[in-house]
Motif scaffolding. Structure first.
Motif, PDB file in Angstrom:
ATOM      1  N   ALA A   1      42.225  44.551  20.861  1.00  0.00           N
ATOM      2  CA  ALA A   1      43.209  45.059  19.897  1.00  0.00           C
ATOM      3  C   ALA A   1      44.408  44.126  19.756  1.00  0.00           C
ATOM      4  N   GLY A   2      44.450  43.055  20.551  1.00  0.00           N
ATOM      5  CA  GLY A   2      45.511  42.068  20.387  1.00  0.00           C
ATOM      6  C   GLY A   2      46.524  41.996  21.505  1.00  0.00           C
ATOM      7  N   VAL A   3      46.373  42.791  22.548  1.00  0.00           N
ATOM      8  CA  VAL A   3      47.294  42.707  23.683  1.00  0.00           C
ATOM      9  C   VAL A   3      46.980  41.429  24.447  1.00  0.00           C
ATOM     10  N   ARG A   4      47.990  40.593  24.607  1.00  0.00           N
ATOM     11  CA  ARG A   4      47.775  39.291  25.243  1.00  0.00           C
ATOM     12  C   ARG A   4      48.135  39.272  26.718  1.00  0.00           C
ATOM     13  N   ARG A   5      48.943  40.206  27.160  1.00  0.00           N
ATOM     14  CA  ARG A   5      49.399  40.221  28.558  1.00  0.00           C
ATOM     15  C   ARG A   5      48.602  41.270  29.319  1.00  0.00           C
ATOM     16  N   PHE A   6      47.807  40.840  30.276  1.00  0.00           N
ATOM     17  CA  PHE A   6      47.000  41.774  31.043  1.00  0.00           C
ATOM     18  C   PHE A   6      46.803  41.247  32.461  1.00  0.00           C
ATOM     19  N   GLU A   7      46.547  42.171  33.362  1.00  0.00           N
ATOM     20  CA  GLU A   7      46.229  41.849  34.748  1.00  0.00           C
ATOM     21  C   GLU A   7      44.944  42.580  35.090  1.00  0.00           C
ATOM     22  N   ASN A   8      43.867  41.841  35.271  1.00  0.00           N
ATOM     23  CA  ASN A   8      42.597  42.445  35.673  1.00  0.00           C
ATOM     24  C   ASN A   8      42.570  42.620  37.181  1.00  0.00           C
ATOM     25  N   VAL A   9      42.084  43.778  37.614  1.00  0.00           N
ATOM     26  CA  VAL A   9      41.962  44.086  39.033  1.00  0.00           C
ATOM     27  C   VAL A   9      40.500  44.405  39.304  1.00  0.00           C
ATOM     28  N   GLN A  10      39.923  43.732  40.273  1.00  0.00           N
ATOM     29  CA  GLN A  10      38.525  43.967  40.635  1.00  0.00           C
ATOM     30  C   GLN A  10      38.363  45.391  41.160  1.00  0.00           C
ATOM     31  N   GLU A  11      37.349  46.078  40.699  1.00  0.00           N
ATOM     32  CA  GLU A  11      37.116  47.478  41.075  1.00  0.00           C
ATOM     33  C   GLU A  11      36.942  47.634  42.586  1.00  0.00           C
ATOM     34  N   ASP A  12      36.230  46.723  43.228  1.00  0.00           N
ATOM     35  CA  ASP A  12      35.979  46.849  44.662  1.00  0.00           C
ATOM     36  C   ASP A  12      37.161  46.412  45.524  1.00  0.00           C
ATOM     37  N   GLU A  13      38.148  45.751  44.931  1.00  0.00           N
ATOM     38  CA  GLU A  13      39.341  45.317  45.664  1.00  0.00           C
ATOM     39  C   GLU A  13      40.601  45.951  45.092  1.00  0.00           C
ATOM     40  N   LYS A  14      40.447  47.099  44.444  1.00  0.00           N
ATOM     41  CA  LYS A  14      41.552  47.728  43.732  1.00  0.00           C
ATOM     42  C   LYS A  14      42.759  47.988  44.625  1.00  0.00           C
TER      43      LYS A  14
END
Length: 107
Positions: free
Chosen positions: A20-33
């Protein structure tokens, strides 16, 4: 003035916002949440360019006590949670915190 929206969460959660155009994100691994989530949330909360932080409601329960309190009381940036736990009163409280007044008076 803070203008940017940031999204924190799993890759599945952030993908829709990125499309949708959001450029700022932080992905967090599900197993290391538990290990990564606190750091990711603190990173976006400390970013002066971020005005709104979006995260899954379920992820809040994975935060440490200090970071969770910071999320729940943050005025700028405003933290908006999305998910099963965000009902009418939860959303109402988020709006009140964001703009400083309650637009919906009790009847």
């Amino acid at each position: 003035m803070s203008q940017e929206i940031a999204v924190v969460g799993s890759a599945d959660f952030t993908t829709g916002f990125r499309l949708a155009g959001v450029r700022r994100f932080e992905n967090v691994q599900e197993d290391e949440k538990a290990d990564e989530l606190d750091g990711a949330v603190e990173t976006v909360l400390d970013d002066d360019g971020v005005g709104i932080v979006v995260m899954a409601d379920d992820d809040v329960s994975h935060l440490s006590r200090g970071v969770r309190q910071r999320v729940e009381t943050s005025v700028e940036p405003v933290v908006v949670t999305i998910g099963s736990g965000t009902g009418g009163s939860g959303l109402r409280e988020q709006i009140k915190r964001a703009i400083g007044i309650d637009l919906m008076e009790d009847e």
